[in-house]
Design a protein around this motif. Structure first.
Motif, PDB file in Angstrom:
ATOM      1  N   VAL A 126       0.939  -1.572  -0.249  1.00 54.49           N
ATOM      2  CA  VAL A 126      -0.107  -0.057  -0.469  1.00 54.49           C
ATOM      3  C   VAL A 126       0.841   1.486   0.271  1.00 54.49           C
ATOM      4  O   VAL A 126       2.083   1.723   1.128  1.00 54.49           O
ATOM      5  CB  VAL A 126      -1.182  -0.129   1.166  1.00 54.49           C
ATOM      6  N   GLU A 127       0.478   1.269  -1.061  1.00 51.55           N
ATOM      7  CA  GLU A 127       1.735   3.307  -0.983  1.00 51.55           C
ATOM      8  C   GLU A 127       0.818   4.635  -1.101  1.00 51.55           C
ATOM      9  O   GLU A 127      -0.574   4.590  -1.786  1.00 51.55           O
ATOM     10  CB  GLU A 127       2.190   3.345  -2.246  1.00 51.55           C
ATOM     11  N   ASN A 128       0.888   5.708   0.116  1.00 49.29           N
ATOM     12  CA  ASN A 128      -0.484   6.728   0.204  1.00 49.29           C
ATOM     13  C   ASN A 128       0.184   7.700  -0.509  1.00 49.29           C
ATOM     14  O   ASN A 128       1.582   8.184  -0.169  1.00 49.29           O
ATOM     15  CB  ASN A 128       0.167   7.188   1.475  1.00 49.29           C
ATOM     16  N   LYS A 129      -0.382   8.222  -1.583  1.00 49.26           N
ATOM     17  CA  LYS A 129      -0.080   9.447  -1.771  1.00 49.26           C
ATOM     18  C   LYS A 129      -0.877  10.533  -2.352  1.00 49.26           C
ATOM     19  O   LYS A 129      -2.389  10.488  -2.401  1.00 49.26           O
ATOM     20  CB  LYS A 129       0.111   9.614  -3.958  1.00 49.26           C
ATOM     21  N   VAL A 130      -0.903  11.164  -0.960  1.00 53.71           N
ATOM     22  CA  VAL A 130      -1.377  12.183  -0.227  1.00 53.71           C
ATOM     23  C   VAL A 130      -2.006  13.563  -0.776  1.00 53.71           C
ATOM     24  O   VAL A 130      -1.077  14.037  -0.960  1.00 53.71           O
ATOM     25  CB  VAL A 130      -1.351  12.194   1.193  1.00 53.71           C
ATOM     26  N   GLY A 131      -3.479  14.310  -0.937  1.00 52.65           N
ATOM     27  CA  GLY A 131      -3.906  15.142  -1.625  1.00 52.65           C
ATOM     28  C   GLY A 131      -4.524  15.492  -2.740  1.00 52.65           C
ATOM     29  O   GLY A 131      -5.016  14.025  -3.194  1.00 52.65           O
ATOM     30  N   ALA A 132      -5.174  16.135  -2.580  1.00 51.50           N
ATOM     31  CA  ALA A 132      -6.272  16.974  -3.216  1.00 51.50           C
ATOM     32  C   ALA A 132      -7.348  15.917  -3.107  1.00 51.50           C
ATOM     33  O   ALA A 132      -8.438  15.568  -4.850  1.00 51.50           O
ATOM     34  CB  ALA A 132      -6.014  17.079  -5.047  1.00 51.50           C
ATOM     35  N   GLY A 133      -7.749  15.703  -2.581  1.00 50.49           N
ATOM     36  CA  GLY A 133      -9.250  14.654  -2.045  1.00 50.49           C
ATOM     37  C   GLY A 133      -8.682  13.508  -2.656  1.00 50.49           C
ATOM     38  O   GLY A 133     -10.043  13.057  -3.247  1.00 50.49           O
ATOM     39  N   GLY A 134      -7.641  12.937  -2.993  1.00 50.14           N
ATOM     40  CA  GLY A 134      -7.203  11.437  -3.657  1.00 50.14           C
ATOM     41  C   GLY A 134      -7.364  11.871  -4.951  1.00 50.14           C
ATOM     42  O   GLY A 134      -6.932  10.260  -5.690  1.00 50.14           O
ATOM     43  N   ASN A 135      -7.104  12.770  -5.887  1.00 46.73           N
ATOM     44  CA  ASN A 135      -6.929  12.846  -7.487  1.00 46.73           C
ATOM     45  C   ASN A 135      -5.575  13.147  -7.747  1.00 46.73           C
ATOM     46  O   ASN A 135      -5.575  12.743  -8.079  1.00 46.73           O
ATOM     47  CB  ASN A 135      -7.238  14.774  -7.264  1.00 46.73           C
ATOM     48  N   ILE A 136      -4.328  13.340  -6.634  1.00 44.73           N
ATOM     49  CA  ILE A 136      -2.957  12.713  -6.803  1.00 44.73           C
ATOM     50  C   ILE A 136      -2.501  11.585  -7.358  1.00 44.73           C
ATOM     51  O   ILE A 136      -2.120  11.245  -7.628  1.00 44.73           O
ATOM     52  CB  ILE A 136      -2.566  13.981  -5.851  1.00 44.73           C
ATOM     53  N   ALA A 137      -2.975  10.412  -5.735  1.00 40.94           N
ATOM     54  CA  ALA A 137      -3.187   9.627  -5.918  1.00 40.94           C
ATOM     55  C   ALA A 137      -3.504   8.520  -7.959  1.00 40.94           C
ATOM     56  O   ALA A 137      -3.108   8.118  -8.473  1.00 40.94           O
ATOM     57  CB  ALA A 137      -3.476   8.711  -5.057  1.00 40.94           C
ATOM     58  N   ALA A 138      -4.841   9.501  -8.267  1.00 38.06           N
ATOM     59  CA  ALA A 138      -5.942   8.683  -9.145  1.00 38.06           C
ATOM     60  C   ALA A 138      -4.519   9.305 -10.114  1.00 38.06           C
ATOM     61  O   ALA A 138      -5.013   8.338 -11.049  1.00 38.06           O
ATOM     62  CB  ALA A 138      -7.444   9.276  -8.933  1.00 38.06           C
ATOM     63  N   ASP A 139      -4.613   9.770 -10.418  1.00 39.23           N
ATOM     64  CA  ASP A 139      -4.204  10.420 -11.008  1.00 39.23           C
ATOM     65  C   ASP A 139      -2.416   9.391 -11.506  1.00 39.23           C
ATOM     66  O   ASP A 139      -2.805   9.630 -12.738  1.00 39.23           O
ATOM     67  CB  ASP A 139      -3.176  12.323 -11.342  1.00 39.23           C
ATOM     68  N   HIS A 140      -1.947   9.598 -10.675  1.00 44.76           N
ATOM     69  CA  HIS A 140      -0.673   8.999 -10.456  1.00 44.76           C
ATOM     70  C   HIS A 140      -1.022   7.291 -11.392  1.00 44.76           C
ATOM     71  O   HIS A 140      -0.302   6.474 -12.128  1.00 44.76           O
ATOM     72  CB  HIS A 140      -0.144   8.256  -9.159  1.00 44.76           C
ATOM     73  N   VAL A 141      -2.005   6.583 -10.627  1.00 49.02           N
ATOM     74  CA  VAL A 141      -2.715   5.278 -11.187  1.00 49.02           C
ATOM     75  C   VAL A 141      -3.082   5.304 -12.270  1.00 49.02           C
ATOM     76  O   VAL A 141      -2.512   4.718 -13.840  1.00 49.02           O
ATOM     77  CB  VAL A 141      -4.175   5.032 -10.239  1.00 49.02           C
ATOM     78  N   ALA A 142      -3.461   6.049 -13.005  1.00 45.71           N
ATOM     79  CA  ALA A 142      -4.058   6.179 -14.434  1.00 45.71           C
ATOM     80  C   ALA A 142      -2.770   6.686 -15.189  1.00 45.71           C
ATOM     81  O   ALA A 142      -3.240   6.468 -16.865  1.00 45.71           O
ATOM     82  CB  ALA A 142      -5.013   7.839 -14.276  1.00 45.71           C
ATOM     83  N   LYS A 143      -1.968   7.049 -15.053  1.00 44.46           N
ATOM     84  CA  LYS A 143      -0.472   7.478 -15.779  1.00 44.46           C
ATOM     85  C   LYS A 143       0.555   6.350 -15.952  1.00 44.46           C
ATOM     86  O   LYS A 143       1.496   6.852 -16.305  1.00 44.46           O
ATOM     87  CB  LYS A 143       0.082   9.018 -15.589  1.00 44.46           C
ATOM     88  N   SER A 144       0.033   5.249 -15.088  1.00 42.88           N
ATOM     89  CA  SER A 144       0.839   4.399 -14.734  1.00 42.88           C
ATOM     90  C   SER A 144       1.632   3.122 -15.518  1.00 42.88           C
ATOM     91  O   SER A 144       0.120   2.930 -16.204  1.00 42.88           O
ATOM     92  CB  SER A 144       0.688   3.273 -13.159  1.00 42.88           C
ATOM     93  N   THR A 145       2.048   3.317 -16.541  1.00 40.93           N
ATOM     94  CA  THR A 145       2.685   2.495 -17.298  1.00 40.93           C
ATOM     95  C   THR A 145       2.845   0.802 -16.672  1.00 40.93           C
ATOM     96  O   THR A 145       3.585  -0.368 -17.949  1.00 40.93           O
ATOM     97  CB  THR A 145       3.455   2.750 -18.204  1.00 40.93           C
TER      98      THR A 145
END
Length: 331
Positions: A73-92
């Motif tokens: 589990v990796e916590n990427k905190v900020g922007a109501g969870g959108n920073i983490a969601a952005d990271h997942v969306a752009k993961s390759t």
């Protein structure tokens, strides 16, 4: 009627196409069978100890055992969870997943056009994990001896009342804006850093109502510090069986839920998504996980990708309409 026969060339083309399709299907099946081939990251957009974090950590161990790979589990905190969601969306890397809440997968970009990922295009639904209604709460000494009488008082008070939420664009905020329309009330919005501050403000008399997670609200209701008006579920919720739904007390056609779900990058192959969804759903519905989730204030779902996709589309429309109508935005 005369039947046409295929020429040798046409027959060869048809057979080649069939062989190619069979080869491709076999390749995709093998790719799903070989996945995962490395450690999986389950990214959470909230800090350690938060509800999404606790759900992710409860899921990580059994998921790792089922897949034969470590899940961290990796916590990427900020922007109501959108920073983490952005990271997942752009993961390759093909091995990054996210444990997300409603807003990350539905209205993030409607609320804030600066969000750099598109929830509907850049994320692939895996499984809806758990849902929960909210509970409309008021101070313990609020007027009226019944929920219906309290609602009548709220209607008469107009904008003299104030309500709290954990911030602009949260389900508690948008849900209350919808409730204002459905119930004929008009309280003024006061954003707070989180639900604990909202409850303190309500017990201190600074605000007069709020939509809160049932588990959190009922602790104060049972202590005699807050009063339960009704839940936002369609009927009685197993999370608050002694509290009437708002529909029961006269607010018709109103239902709001918070939820969390597992998502992957849109680039993840469908065969892998289906495999992952089946395993996640089975884990979530297990007695141990069901008990854990209930204690955390969640009703277990464990849906298919299609089930989660349908929920995303429905919530995006319902909450998106509120955002557009009220001209709500986060800059």
């Amino acid at each position: 009627m005369r039947l046409q026969t295929l020429s040798p060339l046409s027959r060869r083309s048809l057979l080649s196409a069939a062989a190619l399709a069979l080869c491709l299907t076999s390749h995709l099946a093998q790719a799903a069978a070989d996945w995962p081939s490395q450690t999986i990251k389950l990214v959470v957009g909230f800090p350690a100890g938060s509800s999404p974090d606790l759900t992710a950590r409860a899921l990580a161990e059994p998921l790792g055992k089922a897949l034969g790979q470590t899940v961290i589990v990796e916590n990427k905190v900020g922007a109501g969870g959108n920073i983490a969601a952005d990271h997942v969306a752009k993961s390759t890397d093909g091995h990054t997943l996210g444990l997300m809440i409603n807003g990350n997968m539905t209205i993030a970009r409607i609320l804030n056009p600066k969000v750099t990922y598109d929830p509907l295009k850049d994320l692939a639904p895996v499984s809806l994990i758990g849902t929960a209604p909210l509970l409309l709460a008021a101070p313990a000494d609020a007027p009226g001896t019944s929920p219906a009488q309290w609602l009548a008082h709220a209607r008469q008070s107009g904008n003299k009342l104030s309500y709290g939420s954990p911030g602009v664009g949260t389900v508690a905020h948008l849900g209350m804006e919808l409730l204002k329309t459905q119930a004929g009330i008009d309280p003024v919005h006061v954003p707070y850093p989180g639900n604990p501050q909202i409850m303190n403000a309500m017990m201190g008399g600074q605000i007069q109502l709020a939509l809160l997670p049932p588990a959190m609200a009922l602790t104060q209701v049972r202590a005699g510090k807050l009063r339960a008006i009704g839940t936002t579920s369609a009927g009685r919720s197993t999370l608050a069986p002694d509290v009437a739904s708002l529909a029961e007390v006269g607010v018709k056609n109103y239902q709001q839920e918070i939820w969390n779900a597992v998502a992957a990058p849109a680039s993840m192959p469908p065969a892998v998504l289906n495999k992952l969804s089946a395993i996640v759903s089975e884990i979530v519905r297990s007695p141990d996980m069901r008990s854990h989730m209930f204690q955390q204030g969640w009703q277990v779902v464990g849906s298919s990708p299609e089930g989660l996709r349908n929920r995303i589309q429905a919530d995006t429309k319902a909450l998106g309409d509120i955002i557009v109508r009220q001209k709500i935005q986060i800059n």
